[in-house]
Design an enzyme around this catalytic site. Sequence first.
Site, PDB file in Angstrom:
ATOM      1  N   ASP A 323       0.859  -1.167   0.000  1.00 39.98           N
ATOM      2  CA  ASP A 323       0.000   0.000   0.000  1.00 39.98           C
ATOM      3  C   ASP A 323       0.902   1.226   0.000  1.00 39.98           C
ATOM      4  O   ASP A 323       2.122   1.111   0.069  1.00 39.98           O
ATOM      5  CB  ASP A 323      -0.959  -0.011   1.190  1.00 39.98           C
ATOM      6  CG  ASP A 323      -0.227   0.028   2.537  1.00 39.98           C
ATOM      7  OD1 ASP A 323       1.007  -0.074   2.538  1.00 39.98           O
ATOM      8  OD2 ASP A 323      -0.887   0.158   3.577  1.00 39.98           O
ATOM      9  N   ASP A 586      -1.290  -2.963   6.356  1.00 37.84           N
ATOM     10  CA  ASP A 586      -1.620  -2.922   7.784  1.00 37.84           C
ATOM     11  C   ASP A 586      -3.098  -2.746   8.069  1.00 37.84           C
ATOM     12  O   ASP A 586      -3.497  -2.588   9.215  1.00 37.84           O
ATOM     13  CB  ASP A 586      -0.844  -1.795   8.469  1.00 37.84           C
ATOM     14  CG  ASP A 586      -1.202  -0.419   7.901  1.00 37.84           C
ATOM     15  OD1 ASP A 586      -1.984  -0.366   6.925  1.00 37.84           O
ATOM     16  OD2 ASP A 586      -0.699   0.591   8.416  1.00 37.84           O
ATOM     17  N   ASP A 590      -6.286  -5.110   3.697  1.00 40.64           N
ATOM     18  CA  ASP A 590      -5.077  -5.799   3.232  1.00 40.64           C
ATOM     19  C   ASP A 590      -5.065  -7.281   3.593  1.00 40.64           C
ATOM     20  O   ASP A 590      -4.239  -8.034   3.076  1.00 40.64           O
ATOM     21  CB  ASP A 590      -3.826  -5.139   3.835  1.00 40.64           C
ATOM     22  CG  ASP A 590      -3.642  -3.716   3.368  1.00 40.64           C
ATOM     23  OD1 ASP A 590      -3.707  -3.492   2.149  1.00 40.64           O
ATOM     24  OD2 ASP A 590      -3.439  -2.826   4.206  1.00 40.64           O
ATOM     25  N   ASP A 683      26.706 -35.317   7.890  1.00 42.05           N
ATOM     26  CA  ASP A 683      25.697 -34.327   8.278  1.00 42.05           C
ATOM     27  C   ASP A 683      26.153 -33.499   9.475  1.00 42.05           C
ATOM     28  O   ASP A 683      25.901 -32.289   9.547  1.00 42.05           O
ATOM     29  CB  ASP A 683      24.372 -35.019   8.593  1.00 42.05           C
ATOM     30  CG  ASP A 683      23.680 -35.540   7.338  1.00 42.05           C
ATOM     31  OD1 ASP A 683      23.909 -34.949   6.263  1.00 42.05           O
ATOM     32  OD2 ASP A 683      22.938 -36.526   7.432  1.00 42.05           O
TER      33      ASP A 683
END
Length: 851
Positions: A323, A586, A590, A683
């Site tokens: 926005d 926010d 949204d 690993d």
Amino acid sequence: MANRKEDQKEWRGLTAEEVGSRLKKFGYNEIIKQQKAGPVLIFISKLKNPLLILMILVATGTFFLGERTSSVIMLSMVLLSSILDFLNSYKSQKAVDALASRVSTKVDVFREGVKTAIDFKYIVPDDLIYLSPGSIVPADCEVIEADDFFLNQSSLTGESMPVEKMPKGTLSKNNKEAVADEYTAYMGTSVVSGFAVVSVVATGAQTEYGKIAQELNKVEPKTDFEISINKFSYFIVKLIFYMVSFVMIVYLVKNVDNLTQSLLLEAITFAVAITVGVTPDMLPAIMTLCLARGSQMMARKSVIVKHLASIENFGSMDILCTDKTGTLTKDHIALVKYVDYQGQENDWVLELAQLTSHFHTGMQNPLDDAINESKKIDIDSYEKIDEIPYDFARKRSSMVVVRGKKRFLITKGAPEEVLKISDKLAIGESAEALGKNGKVIEKQFERLSQEGFRVLSIAYKELPNKQSLSVYESSVESEMVFAGFLAFLDPPKDDVAQTIQELSRLGISVKILTGDNHLLAQKICRDVGIEVGGVITGQELKAMNDIELARRVIETTIFARVTPDQKERVILALKKLGKSVGYMGDGINDAPALKVADVGISVNNAVDIAKETAAIILMEKSLKVLKDGIIEGRKTFHNTTKYVLMGLSSNFGNMFSMMGAVTFLPFLPLLPTQILFNNFFYDISQITLPSDDVDEEELVRPAHWDLKFIRSYMLTFGLLSSLFDFLTFGLLYFVYHLNEHQFQAGWLMESFATQIFVIYIIRTKKIPFLQSRPSSALALSTILTVFFIWSTPFTPLASLLKLEPVPGKVVMIIIAFVFAYLLLVEIVKHIFYHFYSQGRDKQGAQAVIKA
């Protein structure tokens, strides 16, 4: 104003009986929220990853085949990965709950003639509510009384400027069309100035807020990261299937004449070991540790990471949709221009404006605040005589002031209304007949509006200085001198232009999805350096089908006057084109977009539903913080792919070598236990990978999982590894005629050293050590594990693993083989990346031509 209107009228409101009946009929004023899972369900959800499922199945198989130690180790890795992910997610959820609990939930309501504060939950239709500055509107309401009543609707509509609301009855009296938006106060919006008494028309799920919340109950689409991990997992499953099938067929064909139950069990055990050898079983743990480290780095910068995977999505994000208000702009209205009719800056216009705002006694509104906060003009010599308040019919207000022996009327309001009462024009220090200049004024107003400004006009005239006259009516507003324009704007943040440039350098394109008009959005984009490639309005978007939107969505920069569902539609269109999309917002409007984006980003002062939906919560609404998150995401991605590339190429090479070895060796090149032993310590050596540095060159573009690249890399370097394995086989078996257990010890030493030390080459496209150094932790862990494995055949542990010491001469040759292998890999690496980059550039050019 001495007495406010709500004090002048007795508001009765509903009775207790009426409230009770409405609660039964309409229910509590609650929107539908996402159900929060308990700790157990959250933990179980962490086991849904296809790779984790594969590891659990393999571990189960090894357990029933007697390799219980290996099974426990693999399950421990799965458990460790899931616990780390769970702890981070659960801790973040608690933080979000704490933030949401701070939201005000009480409002003043008239019940049986008494104004009382009650919880939002108990608001019902037809309730009469009193709203004042700072109030949150608890439901959808109609305005029935108001005075200078301005709402901030940005959380719902995305509009940056406060919106004035007026009583529906006032609109009707003036024979104007009663547009709902002009008299409706929507749930979740906040009062900026003035006061109002409103009547509730909708509560809970029936409000606009509630309708958006219901959208959030839909199944959440998979993110780019989740899709990539699933594809990678299926690729591993197919690879394992083909390799295990080949080993089983060869093993059984070789022993077809003396096939026994024990041989069949041995073949199955070996096939399971192959599966374990190829599976990058530490990937979930490595990935979780990388993400956890990234999360910690973000926490230091005041960013809450709700979902660990969202950091990886940061790294792959190539489009940021956002926005405008508060992200690109300061979210604070400012007076940015005070100009005459020709658009030239004019301090007289500002002086007149400051007089109207300074002496204003009604409810202060954001535009008056902006005027008072602007450049200061000396107005101490003026005194106020009277004030003619604003009303919805005139759309202007006036102030009568005196300085010395001169008395002035100053009028401020909508340009078209101020022009109606003006017949002269201020030119310099004199006033001339308006004449044809009316058209010039209209064009200047149009020009300022097209630049995205909220515009007011100022006019004045000198009044007869009758000291006995202290009260004036609006009829005095005539034959005025038009002075100029006031232009207001929510200006860009000071650092946003630089951040936009940095995002561009990182390969991130920014798109604006806003509820404001396209002119204002275009101006802000110009001011912050966003190149506008195209504009689509909500009305145009509504008329488009999905094919047309897909064709235009990439080239379009601004989507203006868009609704929540249209924002969602734009993001889904981008994702269908293979883009990894972030969305920052926010507001209530949204929430749907935050849910469908690959990474949803919100802020600490957002509405609670936005915070619940987002994956990332910023403690400050700043693109700069977002940029830091993108870099952390890319570091996480590259450290994860280092393990994937090294593990797959080395493991594939080793297992391919074993597939070949079983065709001519009279024994297994490595026993299942030895394979698992090798795999475990391999690993362990990589557990420090999350601490490794990443070359700056790798951070300048979005990082995506590319299965075609991974497959090519695996085949190229895996087969190169197998070449040296077969040379080692020849040396150990045909030249030095080592027995089974010496052979296995020799090849374990060679395969382990090559697959461990190759990380120094794979971790960078540069020359290792000279141009790019590994982290100290990674270097130490790799050296120590190689030393441990190489010493194993010479320790008591050798008998447990069925290994025997290798002759010193053979050890020296193996060392030479390791150095030769690493040198060849470095050479092949540069050739590989050269041809790969050429192929990628060619594909990119073809894509551009196709587009």
